[in-house]
Design a protein around this motif. Sequence first.
Motif, PDB file in Angstrom:
ATOM      1  N   LEU A  17      -1.209 -10.950  11.491  1.00 32.77           N
ATOM      2  CA  LEU A  17      -1.130  -9.519  11.543  1.00 32.77           C
ATOM      3  C   LEU A  17      -2.370  -8.748  12.018  1.00 32.77           C
ATOM      4  N   LEU A  18      -2.734  -7.822  12.936  1.00 30.23           N
ATOM      5  CA  LEU A  18      -3.899  -7.127  13.030  1.00 30.23           C
ATOM      6  C   LEU A  18      -4.029  -5.999  12.226  1.00 30.23           C
ATOM      7  N   TRP A  19      -5.155  -5.669  11.744  1.00 33.05           N
ATOM      8  CA  TRP A  19      -5.542  -4.590  11.088  1.00 33.05           C
ATOM      9  C   TRP A  19      -6.508  -3.783  11.790  1.00 33.05           C
ATOM     10  N   ILE A  20      -6.481  -2.394  11.800  1.00 33.05           N
ATOM     11  CA  ILE A  20      -7.058  -1.546  12.438  1.00 33.05           C
ATOM     12  C   ILE A  20      -7.667  -0.378  11.452  1.00 33.05           C
ATOM     13  N   CYS A  21      -8.738  -0.404  10.823  1.00 35.58           N
ATOM     14  CA  CYS A  21      -9.229   0.187   9.788  1.00 35.58           C
ATOM     15  C   CYS A  21     -10.379   0.863   9.794  1.00 35.58           C
ATOM     16  N   GLY A  22     -10.578   2.068   9.014  1.00 33.44           N
ATOM     17  CA  GLY A  22     -11.687   2.787   9.278  1.00 33.44           C
ATOM     18  C   GLY A  22     -11.871   4.332   8.808  1.00 33.44           C
ATOM     19  N   PRO A  23     -12.744   5.196   8.883  1.00 37.90           N
ATOM     20  CA  PRO A  23     -12.442   6.500   8.413  1.00 37.90           C
ATOM     21  C   PRO A  23     -11.923   7.139   9.598  1.00 37.90           C
ATOM     22  N   CYS A  24     -11.552   8.506   9.344  1.00 37.93           N
ATOM     23  CA  CYS A  24     -10.816   9.163  10.390  1.00 37.93           C
ATOM     24  C   CYS A  24     -11.797   9.487  11.506  1.00 37.93           C
ATOM     25  N   VAL A  25     -12.674  10.284  10.727  1.00 38.77           N
ATOM     26  CA  VAL A  25     -14.087  10.568  11.878  1.00 38.77           C
ATOM     27  C   VAL A  25     -15.400  10.197  11.219  1.00 38.77           C
ATOM     28  N   ILE A  26     -16.468   9.871  12.110  1.00 37.62           N
ATOM     29  CA  ILE A  26     -17.922   9.625  11.824  1.00 37.62           C
ATOM     30  C   ILE A  26     -18.385  10.730  11.087  1.00 37.62           C
ATOM     31  N   GLU A  27     -18.453  10.520   9.682  1.00 31.90           N
ATOM     32  CA  GLU A  27     -18.855  11.918   9.081  1.00 31.90           C
ATOM     33  C   GLU A  27     -20.484  11.501   8.864  1.00 31.90           C
ATOM     34  N   SER A  28     -20.785  10.477   8.921  1.00 30.27           N
ATOM     35  CA  SER A  28     -22.422  10.332   8.897  1.00 30.27           C
ATOM     36  C   SER A  28     -22.667   8.890   9.284  1.00 30.27           C
ATOM     37  N   HIS A  29     -23.759   8.563   9.766  1.00 31.72           N
ATOM     38  CA  HIS A  29     -24.164   7.121  10.075  1.00 31.72           C
ATOM     39  C   HIS A  29     -24.121   6.259   8.862  1.00 31.72           C
ATOM     40  N   GLY A  41     -16.068  -7.029   3.776  1.00 34.70           N
ATOM     41  CA  GLY A  41     -15.993  -8.054   2.498  1.00 34.70           C
ATOM     42  C   GLY A  41     -14.531  -8.286   2.551  1.00 34.70           C
ATOM     43  N   PHE A  42     -13.634  -7.195   2.613  1.00 37.62           N
ATOM     44  CA  PHE A  42     -12.236  -7.447   2.415  1.00 37.62           C
ATOM     45  C   PHE A  42     -11.490  -8.543   3.412  1.00 37.62           C
ATOM     46  N   ALA A  43     -12.078  -8.087   4.708  1.00 37.58           N
ATOM     47  CA  ALA A  43     -11.686  -9.021   5.788  1.00 37.58           C
ATOM     48  C   ALA A  43     -11.776 -10.737   5.504  1.00 37.58           C
ATOM     49  N   ASP A  44     -13.185 -10.869   4.989  1.00 40.79           N
ATOM     50  CA  ASP A  44     -13.587 -12.180   4.664  1.00 40.79           C
ATOM     51  C   ASP A  44     -12.748 -12.660   3.504  1.00 40.79           C
ATOM     52  N   ARG A  45     -12.477 -11.762   2.719  1.00 37.13           N
ATOM     53  CA  ARG A  45     -11.668 -12.266   1.383  1.00 37.13           C
ATOM     54  C   ARG A  45     -10.366 -12.616   1.555  1.00 37.13           C
ATOM     55  N   PHE A  46      -9.607 -11.829   2.689  1.00 36.33           N
ATOM     56  CA  PHE A  46      -8.131 -11.924   2.797  1.00 36.33           C
ATOM     57  C   PHE A  46      -7.877 -12.740   4.119  1.00 36.33           C
ATOM     58  N   ARG A 222       4.486  -1.212   4.389  1.00 34.74           N
ATOM     59  CA  ARG A 222       5.367  -2.419   4.230  1.00 34.74           C
ATOM     60  C   ARG A 222       6.799  -2.510   4.743  1.00 34.74           C
ATOM     61  N   ALA A 223       7.388  -1.335   5.092  1.00 39.26           N
ATOM     62  CA  ALA A 223       8.556  -1.598   5.861  1.00 39.26           C
ATOM     63  C   ALA A 223       8.378  -1.899   7.345  1.00 39.26           C
ATOM     64  N   ALA A 224       7.093  -1.272   7.898  1.00 42.04           N
ATOM     65  CA  ALA A 224       6.979  -1.745   9.189  1.00 42.04           C
ATOM     66  C   ALA A 224       6.453  -3.175   9.497  1.00 42.04           C
ATOM     67  N   VAL A 225       5.529  -3.706   8.423  1.00 39.37           N
ATOM     68  CA  VAL A 225       5.528  -5.181   8.591  1.00 39.37           C
ATOM     69  C   VAL A 225       6.734  -6.003   8.488  1.00 39.37           C
ATOM     70  N   ALA A 226       7.614  -5.690   7.612  1.00 41.19           N
ATOM     71  CA  ALA A 226       9.075  -6.340   7.553  1.00 41.19           C
ATOM     72  C   ALA A 226       9.691  -6.056   8.647  1.00 41.19           C
ATOM     73  N   ARG A 262       0.230  -7.358  -0.479  1.00 41.01           N
ATOM     74  CA  ARG A 262       1.743  -7.219  -0.817  1.00 41.01           C
ATOM     75  C   ARG A 262       2.248  -7.789   0.974  1.00 41.01           C
ATOM     76  N   CYS A 263       1.257  -6.892   1.875  1.00 33.57           N
ATOM     77  CA  CYS A 263       1.669  -7.151   3.521  1.00 33.57           C
ATOM     78  C   CYS A 263       1.668  -8.452   3.748  1.00 33.57           C
ATOM     79  N   LEU A 264       0.757  -9.167   3.345  1.00 35.83           N
ATOM     80  CA  LEU A 264       0.664 -10.707   3.695  1.00 35.83           C
ATOM     81  C   LEU A 264       1.551 -11.387   3.074  1.00 35.83           C
ATOM     82  N   ARG A 265       2.103 -11.166   2.104  1.00 36.81           N
ATOM     83  CA  ARG A 265       3.511 -11.913   1.429  1.00 36.81           C
ATOM     84  C   ARG A 265       4.622 -11.678   2.416  1.00 36.81           C
ATOM     85  N   ILE A 266       4.755 -10.198   2.682  1.00 34.50           N
ATOM     86  CA  ILE A 266       5.831 -10.116   3.554  1.00 34.50           C
ATOM     87  C   ILE A 266       5.770 -10.633   4.855  1.00 34.50           C
ATOM     88  N   ARG A 267       4.680 -10.904   5.442  1.00 35.64           N
ATOM     89  CA  ARG A 267       4.539 -11.237   6.849  1.00 35.64           C
ATOM     90  C   ARG A 267       4.641 -12.867   6.477  1.00 35.64           C
TER      91      ARG A 267
END
Length: 290
Positions: A17-29, A41-46, A222-226, A262-267
Amino acid sequence: MSVVTVGSYQIGAGHPLLWICGPCVIESHTLTLRIAETLRGFADRFALPLVFKASFDKANRSSGKSFRGPGLYEGLKTLEAVKKATGFPVTTDIHECAQAAPAAEVCDILQVPAFLARQTDLLEACGRTGRVVNVKKGQFMSPWDMKNVVAKLSEFGSRNVLLTERGTTFGYGLLVNDMRSVPWMQETGAPVIFDATHSVQRPGALGDRTGGDRDMVPVLTRAAVAAGCDGVFLETHPNPDEAKSDGPNMLPLDALPELFTRCLRIRGALSNAVSQGSGSKFQAEDKKAS
């Protein structure tokens, strides 16, 4: 279904399962890099395949006085810095044809906003770059309408296409999700991403700003992953209530680990069912009963 490659990731049936994550807009560098490093860190952990997303310009704000972002070239500098610091592929929104080529020099995926999903010139500009193109289904479009989007991009030589479900307008100021959109859009041959945060938007609910209900983000994800989506798009921020764009829809960064788990468990449960041939068993039982 075709398999789309982004960096070292493969997206589609049989792949993580691909994850596309980040803030809505670049508020500051600085803030954008801090969010990206937390996600690293999360990507490495999971062990997540993760693409970093942030917009250089929010061109469709409710009010002309709302914060829009740093603009194309300053925004691309920040996204390039994120790539170098984290190793993530990156993506951003494209609103105008002239933005496609410069954005493609930095971004691995060019994202076409839902309001612009039918804009042929914009699709062509993105498709001609050779980059992966992620098109969000318009709030006003049916899932099967997206076959025409895929066909247009194919005509322009682009076969590395992702489609994103992000809700359908229902009455005034509310979006609803029909999870049948996931398999219906997969029938186009494109992997399907579920946009969890924009699906909970309430456009104009705050008068001159968009509202939303972030409590529903984990439920819909969770519903979409299912339902078998190939990836999840969600926006996140250290303190969404202080964010300069789409705060009501974004999840706090510290809420992501539980959702990932939770999503990885469903997947995993879906993958186990397929590997054990449960689908064939049920089909055989149905035929026997008939």
